[in-house]
Design an enzyme around this catalytic site. Structure first.
Site, PDB file in Angstrom:
ATOM      1  N   GLU A 286       0.837  -1.210   0.000  1.00 11.60           N
ATOM      2  CA  GLU A 286       0.000   0.000   0.000  1.00 11.60           C
ATOM      3  C   GLU A 286       0.870   1.258   0.000  1.00 11.60           C
ATOM      4  OE1 GLU A 286      -2.826  -0.619   3.196  1.00 11.60           O
ATOM      5  OE2 GLU A 286      -3.294  -2.629   2.454  1.00 11.60           O
TER       6      GLU A 286
ATOM      7  N   GLU B 255      -4.694  -8.214  -0.881  1.00  6.58           N
ATOM      8  CA  GLU B 255      -5.563  -7.982   0.273  1.00  6.58           C
ATOM      9  C   GLU B 255      -6.923  -7.530  -0.238  1.00  6.58           C
ATOM     10  OE1 GLU B 255      -4.535  -5.616   3.694  1.00  6.58           O
ATOM     11  OE2 GLU B 255      -2.412  -6.154   3.546  1.00  6.58           O
TER      12      GLU B 255
END
Length: 294
Positions: free
Chosen positions: A91, A199
């Site tokens: 991320e 994810e």
């Protein structure tokens, strides 16, 4: 570390994909000791100070040494090293980790990523880790997705982390999800990589009733979310080509991403998740004892 190695060995024996989600601590905290997992604790200029020449480089190398020792100790019953996926600095296009876009430039992030992989593989001799690159979604273009890409020599898996925030029908999430797959799949085909949804989760983002992220205990707005998500993923060829998808974890009975049942409680989305898990379009490995010696 011994208990974790035992778990990895048992997972390997059961044919399960093993992913090391490396939630690195903020190395500017804790003195000589390693601070705990620290999202949203971004002060201290950590990303620059852990590089060679920085005052935290020695501490960072000690942390990487632990990863190297762990990877080398994970061997199967035949003495072969167990392959695992290493997913550091995920991320990276967000701002909630110290390696994010507001704390390291693209060039600084790439240098850090390359240094980390080179240290583990060249200096420490780790050779059983496949490396994943996993920005936060959606991926709107190849240029955007690759803006912090460390390079083909460093990456094996092109991933995406993408959460469905405050889900409701018609919010456009599935269109953005599948169009992201199309972007990543084209890149993977050009570069000879595999793709993954590294994810995924349903995130209610409600703090008023005692839970923070994940599924709501009741009255979820999309109760068939798991089967809807599977339908969306398998509706495109790029979605079908994903190597794996990882739904995030359960931490407590008020912060969880997978529905669960106890003697006194059965979450309203359990039946939908069972339908998802039993669908022939996906394969889920059963997990048995994880703590017994191999």
């Amino acid at each position: 570390m011994h208990d974790l190695i035992t778990i990895v060995k048992n997972l390997r024996r059961q044919g399960i994909i093993i992913t090391l989600s490396s939630h690195m601590p903020n190395f500017s905290l804790g003195g000589e000791e390693f601070y705990d997992y620290s999202p949203n604790i971004t002060e201290g200029d950590c990303g620059k100070r852990i590089m060679p020449g920085g005052d935290l480089n020695e501490k960072y190398c000690r942390f990487l040494d632990m990863i190297a020792d762990f990877a080398s100790a994970c061997v199967d019953v035949e003495g072969e090293k167990i392959p695992m996926i290493f997913r550091p600095f995920h991320e990276c296009n967000g701002d909630w980790f110290w390696w994010g876009k507001d704390h390291l430039t693209d060039e600084e992030y790439i240098d850090l990523f390359r240094y980390t992989v080179d240290y583990l593989m060249d200096q420490k001799g780790v050779d059983n880790l496949a490396v994943a690159y996993s920005p936060n979604g959606p991926a709107e273009s190849a240029k955007e997705y690759l803006s912090r890409y460390p390079g083909d020599d460093y990456i094996d898996i092109l991933g995406l982390d993408y959460y469905h925030d405050k889900p409701h029908k018609g919010d456009g999430f599935y269109h953005k999800l599948t169009s992201s797959f199309d972007v990543i799949d084209r890149i993977a085909e050009e570069r000879g990589k595999i793709t993954a949804l590294t994810e995924l989760g349903y995130r209610s983002l409600d703090t008023e009733n005692g839970y923070f992220e994940g599924l709501a205990p009741m009255d979820n707005t999309v109760p068939d979310w798991f089967t809807q998500t599977l339908d969306a993923i398998t509706s495109t060829e790029s979605g079908k080509s994903l190597a794996y998808m990882l739904i995030w974890a359960n931490f407590s009975d008020t912060q969880f991403w997978l529905p669960f049942a106890t003697e006194d409680f059965r979450h309203e989305m359990c039946d939908d998740f069972v339908s998802f898990a039993e669908d022939p379009r996906i394969k889920m490995a059963p997990v048995f004892d994880l703590t017994g010696e191999v």
